[in-house]
Design a protein around this motif. Structure first.
Motif, PDB file in Angstrom:
ATOM      1  N   THR A 130       0.812  -1.217   0.000  1.00 30.03           N
ATOM      2  CA  THR A 130       0.000   0.000   0.000  1.00 30.03           C
ATOM      3  C   THR A 130       0.844   1.265   0.000  1.00 30.03           C
ATOM      4  O   THR A 130       0.289   2.366  -0.078  1.00 30.03           O
ATOM      5  N   SER A 131       2.173   1.142   0.093  1.00 30.92           N
ATOM      6  CA  SER A 131       3.042   2.319   0.098  1.00 30.92           C
ATOM      7  C   SER A 131       4.322   1.992  -0.650  1.00 30.92           C
ATOM      8  O   SER A 131       4.973   0.968  -0.378  1.00 30.92           O
ATOM      9  N   HIS A 133       7.935   3.832  -2.864  1.00 31.51           N
ATOM     10  CA  HIS A 133       8.764   4.971  -3.234  1.00 31.51           C
ATOM     11  C   HIS A 133       9.519   4.645  -4.521  1.00 31.51           C
ATOM     12  O   HIS A 133       9.935   3.504  -4.731  1.00 31.51           O
ATOM     13  N   LYS A 165      -3.060   7.725  -4.229  1.00 25.57           N
ATOM     14  CA  LYS A 165      -2.500   9.065  -4.198  1.00 25.57           C
ATOM     15  C   LYS A 165      -1.042   9.045  -4.640  1.00 25.57           C
ATOM     16  O   LYS A 165      -0.305   8.112  -4.323  1.00 25.57           O
ATOM     17  N   GLN A 175      -4.355  12.187  -7.594  1.00 29.14           N
ATOM     18  CA  GLN A 175      -5.033  11.066  -6.959  1.00 29.14           C
ATOM     19  C   GLN A 175      -6.176  10.589  -7.840  1.00 29.14           C
ATOM     20  O   GLN A 175      -6.652  11.313  -8.716  1.00 29.14           O
ATOM     21  N   GLN A 196       6.126   9.173  -4.319  1.00 27.81           N
ATOM     22  CA  GLN A 196       5.573   8.198  -3.385  1.00 27.81           C
ATOM     23  C   GLN A 196       4.155   7.867  -3.811  1.00 27.81           C
ATOM     24  O   GLN A 196       3.396   8.756  -4.207  1.00 27.81           O
ATOM     25  N   LYS A 198       0.693   5.990  -2.474  1.00 31.36           N
ATOM     26  CA  LYS A 198      -0.015   5.452  -1.309  1.00 31.36           C
ATOM     27  C   LYS A 198      -1.426   5.054  -1.723  1.00 31.36           C
ATOM     28  O   LYS A 198      -2.066   5.735  -2.530  1.00 31.36           O
ATOM     29  N   SER A 199      -1.899   3.944  -1.166  1.00 24.93           N
ATOM     30  CA  SER A 199      -3.246   3.468  -1.469  1.00 24.93           C
ATOM     31  C   SER A 199      -3.885   2.908  -0.217  1.00 24.93           C
ATOM     32  O   SER A 199      -3.206   2.573   0.758  1.00 24.93           O
ATOM     33  N   GLN A 200      -5.199   2.808  -0.243  1.00 25.89           N
ATOM     34  CA  GLN A 200      -5.926   2.267   0.900  1.00 25.89           C
ATOM     35  C   GLN A 200      -5.907   0.744   0.925  1.00 25.89           C
ATOM     36  O   GLN A 200      -5.997   0.133   1.987  1.00 25.89           O
ATOM     37  N   ASP A 229       7.187  -0.508   0.463  1.00 26.94           N
ATOM     38  CA  ASP A 229       8.054   0.012   1.515  1.00 26.94           C
ATOM     39  C   ASP A 229       8.293  -1.014   2.617  1.00 26.94           C
ATOM     40  O   ASP A 229       9.350  -1.042   3.240  1.00 26.94           O
ATOM     41  N   ASP A 257      10.769   7.289   4.050  1.00 27.67           N
ATOM     42  CA  ASP A 257       9.589   8.002   4.529  1.00 27.67           C
ATOM     43  C   ASP A 257       9.915   8.828   5.765  1.00 27.67           C
ATOM     44  O   ASP A 257       9.018   9.342   6.435  1.00 27.67           O
TER      45      ASP A 257
END
Length: 546
Positions: A130-131, A133, A165, A175, A196, A198-200, A229, A257
């Motif tokens: 979900t994260s 870089h 995002k 996003q 970066q 990021k997602s839910q 990550d 991060d």
């Protein structure tokens, strides 16, 4: 020019000792032509079954494509895909390629344009996240403002509706909301050196450039798969980077991060603590040396040079057995990195590599590396019987880009590629050594043979030290004729973990135990085979066909 990046991730999940095999995969094929120069090309999947009676299904809902077939263990099948499975320039697409199987497989995506081939390992679902870089720009590419010429992030959503995002410099710059199994493409612009995502919910992320790898006055798209990550590390080794001149020296992009410090390595940065990202040029004086870097926190490390980009993999983990495909009859080279003292035991198929290979020590480490040319017509299994290592393969004729080989197993084994992560367990029945051997075999297991340090460590991680029982049988005993120690699995007795003043003479003990006391060091003792003790057993292994 030769760029070599090291090392391979280590990730252990459930009952699997592998990194790159699984039963559910999601991927996509970004547009593989420069927008000004469309050239016909082919896309395909290389599917390899680990076990017999493996059923594989490939689905692309956006073009109503579905394919199913069954394969035996060790079989690799190349599945050509329709060209319209490739993404175009739409922001949202339904062309997610979904691969499902009833047993463990590996998946390699292949794109060929003219005489250029690019392969990419498709990670199983459990290695998504979900994260992420990654790099946001290539400093040495021409400064073109057209978004079609920019870096592109491709996010592959899975089973849940998801908000995705994109952040640059810690600020959300774009996003999108994606439905199940949709793909979102983001063009990356701006001055930030890193991006970066990021997602839910769980996603896979590709980052690409339409004209990145440059060869013979032509440019070709390059794609890298970003690691989540959660799978990053803080230690890296970068072997020598031969370059034609100082202008070819790559830049080093470090992304985290949080703020980070360089704990080990040459003084690459101004100051001890950096912000969450830093882009530095590697001093040409270091070009013939080796960089061993340790950071204060987990980071993403990217090497960026003229017309190439490589996501450096953390040093935290290695593999023991790798699959290198023969792709479209193209020449391939393999980069091998291994413990210097174990370099002559690296195997290609059933035989060890020639001892005449030119191994180059990596200064400041106990590692050495070499490059070998592989036969272009057959798949190859590269493995080591007693230690972990790294294997990278080159897709390009100019050998400018090296990608990690498919990691089939992380557990070294003298038998070959052990496919199943076997967890040692303590048998709940006591008996003599011979009785315990029979009791282990009864539940389709075997008494544990600790033939290398990895197995010893694995045992220590899975068995809690205790006061009762204090010792347990292992699969080590003496021969009656010459009193030499031998393992039940017939592996040579190279690694040992005897306690002080052990082993004693044969009159005191012909069989071996491991200590389970509160000290937690799991040392070995020679004991009479007639003692009544519990035993440490392990499920029988599954060896990949070579």
């Amino acid at each position: 020019m030769l760029l070599i990046a090291f090392l391979v991730l280590f990730f252990c999940h459930g009952l699997s000792s592998d990194r790159d095999t699984g039963t559910v995969f999601y991927t996509a094929f970004p547009e593989n032509v420069a927008f000004y120069d469309p050239v016909p090309h082919n896309i395909s999947l290389l599917l390899t079954a680990m076990y017999s009676n493996t059923n594989i299904t490939v689905t692309i809902k956006g073009i109503n494509f579905q394919w199913t077939n069954s394969f035996n263990a060790g079989v690799t099948f190349e599945l050509p895909l329709p060209q319209d499975a490739e993404l175009q320039r739409e922001r949202i697409s339904n062309k997610t390629v979904m691969i499902q199987s009833n047993s463990m497989i590996s998946v390699l995506s292949v794109t060929r344009r003219q005489n250029r081939i690019q392969t990419k390992i498709v990670p199983p679902w459990r290695r998504m996240g979900t994260s992420f870089h990654g790099p946001a720009s290539i400093q040495r590419m021409p400064n073109v403002s057209d978004p079609l010429y920019s870096m592109k992030v491709t996010v592959i959503n899975t089973v849940k509706k998801n908000t995705i995002k994109v952040l640059q410099g810690g600020v959300v710059t774009d996003q999108e909301v994606a439905d199940s199994y949709q793909i979102v493409q983001f063009n990356i612009t701006g001055s930030s050196s890193d991006v970066q995502i990021k997602s839910q919910a769980i996603v896979a992320v590709l980052i690409s450039h339409p004209c990145l790898e440059f060869y013979n006055c032509s440019c070709y798209m390059a794609v890298i798969q970003l690691q989540p990550d959660a799978m990053l590390g803080n230690g890296f080794v970068v072997p020598p980077i031969p370059v034609k001149d100082d202008s070819d020296q790559p830049d080093l992009l470090v992304i985290s991060d949080q703020r980070f410090a360089l704990l080990q390595g040459p003084p690459l940065f101004n100051g001890s603590v950096q912000e969450s990202s830093a882009l530095v040029a590697i001093d040409p004086a270091l070009g013939t040396n080796n960089l061993q870097l340790t950071f204060s926190t987990n980071t993403s490390l990217v090497l960026i040079g003229p017309y190439f980009i490589i996501n450096v993999i953390p040093q935290s983990s290695l593999g023991a057995c790798f699959l290198v495909h023969a792709v479209m009859n193209s020449p391939r080279k393999a980069l091998l990195i291994v413990d210097t003292n174990q370099r002559f035991d690296v195997h290609l198929g059933k035989n060890a590599f020639s001892p005449s290979l030119n191994w180059v020590p990596i200064s400041g480490t106990n590692l050495s590396w070499t490059v070998v040319q592989l036969n272009r017509s057959t798949p190859h299994i590269i493995w080591h019987p007693s230690t972990q290592m790294a294997v990278y393969v080159s897709d390009s004729l100019s050998a400018t880009v090296w990608n990690a080989a498919i990691n089939l197993s992380e557990q070294p084994d003298y038998s070959g590629c052990s496919l199943k992560y076997v967890t040692p367990f303590l048998l709940n029945v006591s008996g003599t050594w011979a009785e315990s051997l029979h009791n282990c075999i009864s539940p389709s297991a075997e008494m544990l043979s600790i033939s290398n340090s990895n197995i010893q460590q694995q045992m220590a991680q899975n068995l809690e030290p205790s006061g009762d029982p204090k010792e347990a049988w292992i699969g080590l005993r003496r021969r009656l004729l010459n009193e030499e120690w031998y393992w039940l699995n017939r592996n040579p007795v190279v690694f040992t973990n005897w306690a002080a003043n052990e082993p004693k003479g044969s009159m005191d003990g012909m069989c071996a135990t491991v200590s389970l006391g509160p000290s937690g060091i799991f040392s070995w003792h020679s004991r009479s085979c007639c003692l009544s003790l519990q035993a440490i057993c392990t499920p029988k292994k599954s060896i990949f066909s070579i």
